[in-house]
Scaffold this active site. Structure first.
Site, PDB file in Angstrom:
ATOM      1  N   SER A   1       0.824  -1.203   0.000  1.00 59.88           N
ATOM      2  CA  SER A   1       0.000   0.000   0.000  1.00 59.88           C
ATOM      3  C   SER A   1       0.859   1.253   0.000  1.00 59.88           C
ATOM      4  CB  SER A   1      -0.883  -0.015   1.254  1.00 59.88           C
ATOM      5  OG  SER A   1      -1.472   1.242   1.492  1.00 59.88           O
TER       6      SER A   1
ATOM      7  N   TYR B   1      -1.191   0.260   9.942  1.00 64.19           N
ATOM      8  CA  TYR B   1      -1.341  -0.484   8.690  1.00 64.19           C
ATOM      9  C   TYR B   1      -0.147  -0.247   7.771  1.00 64.19           C
ATOM     10  CZ  TYR B   1      -3.426  -1.772   4.146  1.00 64.19           C
ATOM     11  OH  TYR B   1      -3.676  -2.320   2.918  1.00 64.19           O
TER      12      TYR B   1
END
Length: 318
Positions: free
Chosen positions: A121, A145
């Site tokens: 990501s 994350y």
């Protein structure tokens, strides 16, 4: 030969499985015999070549049970997303780090160095960034994350260096427009401000309209993930990380596209409602990238955001 897709029951995972089935034995995809979806729910794809198994990827025994000597490739897409990872630290660490490590160890144990495509990501970046992010920018995630994905990237790189796997790290742009209900990703609003208004439902935008986002349609991302299987490791060299191509669009420009494609009524359904928790995460992400290397390797991107909205409208709006 089989291909494994973790997260295969999800929207993107099931779409990838359909694309792999359509390209079996062509366009660089090996002539595999089956695809195994590994998730917490059964895969919705109905095909005799697709099987589903449910379980916890962070369980080392379970991971070893799904990866065997006949595994030619592993797409690791399963993850606890950004919003939930921030709210539930231990859950995010277990799935996103322990789960990735368990899969890598299982792949290492078979001794055949299968191709391992890890979906990462742009949340691995943060802090001060240039207008256009180069490939060699240091990682400075500003969310749990993002930190978990950065750790996964390093693991895939080292397991590849050691010859345990043939890895590729694909940093996905924010995928818009996702159908269905909002998910736990901090970027979920990016689909919501298009999807809900096109269905005649009001939606709110939690970030400033000037916020730049790095976006891709589901079709473009899936095409690029299929292509990642085809790229030879020798062409990647020691740098196994690829910023998948996207397009740089501000949230305000996204809403302009909504109005051009959907009309004034859907645009009027979107209101501004700043939410600091979302701003802190999303506004720490870069909005534009130098993708000359992946483009040279044959990866592609959407032409503009109008076409992304139109693609969703044509497929999902009735």
């Amino acid at each position: 030969m089989k291909i494994i897709v973790t997260g295969g029951a999800g929207f993107l995972g099931s779409r990838l499985i359909r694309a792999l089935l359509a390209n079996a034995g062509q366009n660089g995809v090996p002539a595999f015999e089956s695809i195994l979806s590994v998730d917490l729910a059964p895969c919705p794809v109905k095909d005799t070549r697709v099987a589903s198994v449910t379980g916890d990827i962070a369980d080392a025994d379970f991971a070893r049970s799904v990866i065997g000597a006949d595994t030619v490739a592993i797409y690791h897409m399963a993850a606890v997303l950004s919003g939930q990872s921030e709210a539930e630290f231990d859950v995010g660490m277990r799935v996103n780090i322990d789960g990735t490590r368990a899969l890598l160890e299982a792949a290492r144990a078979v001794g055949t160095a299968p191709r391992f495509i890890f979906c990462s990501s742009l949340a691995v970046f943060g802090g001060e960034m240039p207008e256009v992010v180069p490939e060699n920018l240091a990682l400075l995630p500003q969310s749990s994350y993002g930190a978990e994905k950065a750790i996964g990237e390093l693991l895939v790189g080292d397991y590849s260096r050691r010859g345990f796997i043939d890895g590729r790290v694909c940093r996905l742009p924010t995928i818009v427009v996702r159908p269905g209900k909002p998910n736990s990703a901090a970027s979920s609003f990016a689909s919501g401000i298009i999807r809900e208004p096109l269905a005649g439902v009001a939606s709110s935008c939690p970030v400033p309209l000037k916020t730049r986002m790095w976006l891709s349609s589901p079709d473009a991302v899936v095409k690029n993930l299929v292509h990642a299987l085809n790229v030879e490791g020798a062409k990647l060299g020691i740098n196994r990380v690829l910023n998948l191509p996207g397009i740089c669009v501000t949230v305000g420009e996204m809403l302009e596209s909504l109005e051009r494609v959907g009309g004034t009524a859907p645009r009027a359904l979107v209101s501004e409602a700043p939410e600091q928790r979302i701003i802190d995460i999303v506004c720490s992400w870069p909005g534009d990238f130098d993708v000359s290397r992946p483009l040279a390797l044959g990866f592609t991107r959407d032409s503009d955001f109008d076409s992304v909205v139109r693609q969703y409208k044509d497929e999902f709006v009735r």
